[in-house]
Design a protein around this motif. Structure first.
Motif, PDB file in Angstrom:
ATOM      1  N   THR A  54     -11.145  26.663  10.164  1.00  0.00           N
ATOM      2  CA  THR A  54     -12.595  26.585  10.018  1.00  0.00           C
ATOM      3  C   THR A  54     -12.969  25.449   9.073  1.00  0.00           C
ATOM      4  O   THR A  54     -12.135  24.959   8.307  1.00  0.00           O
TER       5      THR A  54
ATOM      6  N   ARG B  43     -11.231  27.719  21.088  1.00  0.00           N
ATOM      7  CA  ARG B  43     -12.399  27.172  20.394  1.00  0.00           C
ATOM      8  C   ARG B  43     -13.463  28.249  20.325  1.00  0.00           C
ATOM      9  O   ARG B  43     -14.051  28.638  21.342  1.00  0.00           O
TER      10      ARG B  43
ATOM     11  N   THR C  77     -16.394  25.396  23.677  1.00  0.00           N
ATOM     12  CA  THR C  77     -16.433  26.744  23.115  1.00  0.00           C
ATOM     13  C   THR C  77     -16.188  27.761  24.233  1.00  0.00           C
ATOM     14  O   THR C  77     -16.783  27.673  25.307  1.00  0.00           O
TER      15      THR C  77
ATOM     16  N   ASN D 278     -14.962  25.895  14.587  1.00  0.00           N
ATOM     17  CA  ASN D 278     -14.167  27.115  14.473  1.00  0.00           C
ATOM     18  C   ASN D 278     -13.110  27.162  15.572  1.00  0.00           C
ATOM     19  O   ASN D 278     -13.452  27.137  16.761  1.00  0.00           O
TER      20      ASN D 278
ATOM     21  N   GLY E 113     -16.202  27.967  18.174  1.00  0.00           N
ATOM     22  CA  GLY E 113     -17.482  27.357  17.843  1.00  0.00           C
ATOM     23  C   GLY E 113     -17.302  25.881  17.588  1.00  0.00           C
ATOM     24  O   GLY E 113     -16.214  25.315  17.768  1.00  0.00           O
ATOM     25  N   ASP E 114     -18.377  25.239  17.126  1.00  0.00           N
ATOM     26  CA  ASP E 114     -18.312  23.794  16.895  1.00  0.00           C
ATOM     27  C   ASP E 114     -17.239  23.438  15.870  1.00  0.00           C
ATOM     28  O   ASP E 114     -16.558  22.415  15.998  1.00  0.00           O
TER      29      ASP E 114
END
Length: 783
Positions: free
Chosen positions: A458, A502, A479, A507, A504-505
């Protein structure tokens, strides 16, 4: 920290600590309690970053006073209190506090580290008086769709008075209340009696010290016909050089009576070949009158009417014996470190003898004999089977764990093996390995894959870190998407393979085969000065694989997905979704359409506390479809047929992805960004030396991993994996061969015995052998 070895230029990671230094791991979600004294320097290290620490310092009178460590605290120890109720380590601390009359509820806590703490950050305190320090690494259960993992802390204590240290040179605390607790000095032996069901702990206090052990059936001594552990009988009965925790755990007599079983082993290297050291062996080297274990054993057994012997066969715990290329027996320094031990359970009433070996003229005891601690415990103790495991050589030993799903698989088998520090089922006798295999190929099967290593990546630079460490182009990963990739060192050799999720952007979740890849990611984040956290979530995210043509039908019956999530019926290959068991209020899980069998398959991830609920639902829904459990032995057949790589077989850190048969994970033309190993991989691809190929074998004999592949008398390759392929009705193998001999149709031979006396004829073929178009994994089973 480490101490320089006596020999110049030799490092000994994890063997010992400098005098006066103590090291205490604090497990994520757990706690520790350690005595402190005035002047002690206390350092708390955030091993992986992002983990809060709570400390409470108690005075001898029981007052929780932050001033005792020179700090101010105005918060209640809510997180620390939670660890006392929810973790094994915490419950031990709670008992200790209760026995001392200390009230944690009235104490004030010192809270250090914010969410943004980096890996390796530390906080330092000085003790202003004597007392008790309690430290916790608080955190709640991790949810599959979040990355709120809890991770370990390290507590370092530098004693103001080194004489007060409880460092590596003092035996660690007993595992329970001991019945016998005796130190054996080097050159001494201890005779002791152990009733059936009781436990024996042989502990290497300083490290690198051997202990000869022998046990007699008390009944046989009463009859005047001594029967003791026989190393040859033990090797014959177990099929192993020496027993280990699990199915092959017992030590036997020549009458095939099991006398003891090994329950825990934190070292993993012992000897059952050599005799205990003898007067003759020292005399032959010119050391006349040297104290020896055989004479000590003879003297100890005299009162029991056992006739002396010139040499005693024994179980030589911690003794490091090797066979060289000429079949000679070679002795090297032991593997054992300070505090390593074996724990044994008596299967009969026993008379036992243990020694601390006096050999100071060779490497058997690291050239310096030291002491052994002998402890026994009552039969009522609940000691679990375990094998010592270390993520890195310098780390503290960890014991084999049970996954959240363990109890359900254990209802079907006792055949578990240690797999990267966890117990995994190898086979299910009620079904049989072939039955498990066909269930997966024709219907559906379920397998525990929890030991796969999970890491949460992260932070603002998380994407840049992943792109710099894996071979795939992470910039193209959306994502909700998963990609299979390799992690390579600078020279192009593979550190690991695995999948990137994936979330998130900024994460990501890395799921690989070893801790080494996660440690590499963390090291690269530090080296590249990237604002990205790499935290382990292996112990908080367990998973089962549901594989086979009916897997989708079972999952769609059970799991609900929110309108903004992909429905299971629509989940594409190498995609994942977040779902809940039963409905909106149900237990959360993450489900990915991934697998390791070549069949339509999914993996279901959940917190260990929810594992039994998830398994029971899958099992009940799957039984009408013929659901069966799947073990490692059957999985190996499936993945070899499907041409899937396995660490230690198809690749290691000397093998690049092209040589491992996964060159498709290295898009050198389309990935413009630099990544670890890229320069070396460009050169390796341009000048290939070896290639992974399939082999069709004419014989029904299945070659072993490591068997040589020859063209005439010349060795041109090695078998990496092989099996009898049930669905193909023939023997197949994967092999790494010289590139000039990798053309399909090339006739080769696999050498067995000495590589020349027995040859298996084979020919090179394309791989995978089964379903090369991967239509079944894509869900296409035709009519």
């Amino acid at each position: 920290m480490e101490v320089a070895a006596p020999e110049r230029g030799v490092r000994t990671p994890g063997l010992s600590l400098p005098p006066g230094i103590e090291r205490y791991p604090v497990p994520g979600g757990g706690s520790r309690a350690v005595e402190i004294h005035a002047g002690d320097i206390i350092t708390v290290e955030n091993r992986e970053g992002g983990q809060v620490a709570e400390l409470v310092a108690f005075t001898p009178a029981g007052a929780g006073d932050p001033g005792l460590i020179g700090a101010s605290g105005n918060t209640g120890p809510d997180g620390l209190k939670a660890t006392l109720m929810t973790s094994v380590s915490g419950r031990g601390v709670a008992r200790a506090l209760g026995a001392a009359g200390f009230d944690l509820g009235r104490a004030r806590a010192v809270r250090v580290f914010a969410d943004g703490a980096r890996a390796g950050d530390s906080a330092r305190f000085t003790a202003h008086g004597d007392g008790l320090l309690v430290i916790g690494a608080p955190g709640g259960p991790m949810t599959p769709d979040a990355q709120d993992t809890v991770t370990d802390l390290l507590l370092w204590i530098k004693r103001a008075d080194p004489a007060m240290s409880r460092g590596a040179h003092i035996a660690p605390d007993p595992l329970a209340d001991p019945l016998i607790d005796r130190n054996i000095a080097p050159g001494e032996a201890l005779i002791y009696e152990v009733p059936k069901g009781a436990f024996i702990q042989v502990l290497d206090v300083q490290g690198r010290e051997c202990s000869d052990f022998q046990a007699f059936s008390a009944r046989s001594l009463d009859r005047g016909i001594p029967r003791e552990i026989d190393p040859t009988a033990t090797r014959s009965m177990t099929g192993r050089v020496y027993p280990k925790p699990g199915l092959a755990a017992k030590y036997w007599t020549v009458d095939f009576e099991p006398l003891i079983e090994i329950v825990q082993d934190s070292c993993g290297r012992h000897d059952t070949f050599g005799l205990a050291c003898t007067a003759r062996s020292y005399e032959d080297m010119g050391y006349f009158g040297h104290v020896n274990c055989t004479d000590n054993i003879n003297a100890s057994l005299g009162p029991y009417g056992v006739r002396p012997r010139a040499g005693w066969p024994a179980i030589n715990f911690f003794f490091n014996t090797l066979l060289d290329a000429d079949h000679g027996i070679v002795t090297d320094e032991p593997w054992s470190r300070p505090g390593d031990y074996v724990l044994l359970r008596a299967l009969s009433d026993l008379v036992c003898v243990s020694t601390a070996c006096p050999d100071d003229i060779g490497p058997a005891n690291g050239w310096t004999p030291t002491d052994i601690q002998l402890r026994t415990y009552g039969a009522g103790q609940d000691f679990r089977r375990s094998i010592g495991w270390r993520k890195r050589p310098e780390d503290d030993v960890e014991h084999t764990k049970e996954t959240g799903f363990h109890a359900r698989f254990a209802a079907h088998t006792q055949d578990f093996v240690d797999y990267n520090g966890y117990w995994l089922a190898n086979s299910f006798p009620g079904v049989g390995t072939l039955g498990e295999y066909w269930a997966c190929r024709e219907k559906v099967a379920i397998m525990d894959l929890s030991p796969l290593r999970k890491f949460e990546i992260t932070g603002p630079d998380a994407g840049a870190l992943m792109n710099a460490c894996v071979t795939r182009n992470i910039e193209k990963l959306s994502t909700g998407q998963v990609v299979y990739t390799a992690v390579c060192a600078e020279h192009g050799g593979m550190i690991d393979d695995g999948t990137v999720f994936r979330l998130g952007d900024h994460n990501f979740r890395w799921i690989g085969g070893s801790d080494g890849s996660g440690l590499f990611l963390r090291e690269q984040a530090r080296r590249l000065d990237l604002n990205a956290h790499v935290r382990s979530s292996t112990d908080q995210l367990h998973n089962v694989a549901l594989q086979g043509r009916h897997s989708r039908a079972i999952l769609t019956e059970l799991f609900w997905t929110a309108p903004d999530k992909t429905a299971l019926a629509d989940l594409g290959w190498f995609r994942f979704t977040i779902a809940r068991l039963g409905g909106f209020q149900g237990t959360p899980v993450m489900i990915s359409r991934t697998g390791y069998t070549g069949e339509l398959g999914y993996e279901v991830f959940c917190h260990p506390k929810d594992a039994l609920e998830v398994f029971d639902a899958l099992w009940a829904a799957g039984r009408p479809y013929g659901l069966q459990p799947l073990g490692l032995a059957a999985l190996d057949m499936l993945r070899i047929e499907s041409g899937l790589a396995f660490a230690g077989h198809e690749f290691d850190d000397a093998t690049d992805p092209f040589e491992a048969g996964i060159g498709f994970t290295v898009p050198l033309k389309s990935k413009e960004a630099d990544f670890s190993g890229k320069a070396a991989l460009l050169d390796r691809k341009a000048h290939p030396q070896r290639k992974l190929v399939g082999l069709d074998i004419d014989a029904s004999t299945v070659p072993a991993h490591g068997d040589c592949v020859r063209l005439g008398r010349v060795r041109v390759g090695v078998v990496t994996s092989a099996t009898r392929a049930p669905i193909l009705g023939k023997t197949i193998a994967l092999a790494r061969v010289e590139a000039i001999h990798a053309r399909p149709g090339t006739e080769l031979e696999i050498g067995q015995l000495d590589g020349h006396q027995k040859r298996l004829t084979a020919r090179v073929v394309h791989f995978p052998h089964f379903d090369p178009a991967k239509s079944r994994a894509k869900g296409d089973y035709g009519a």
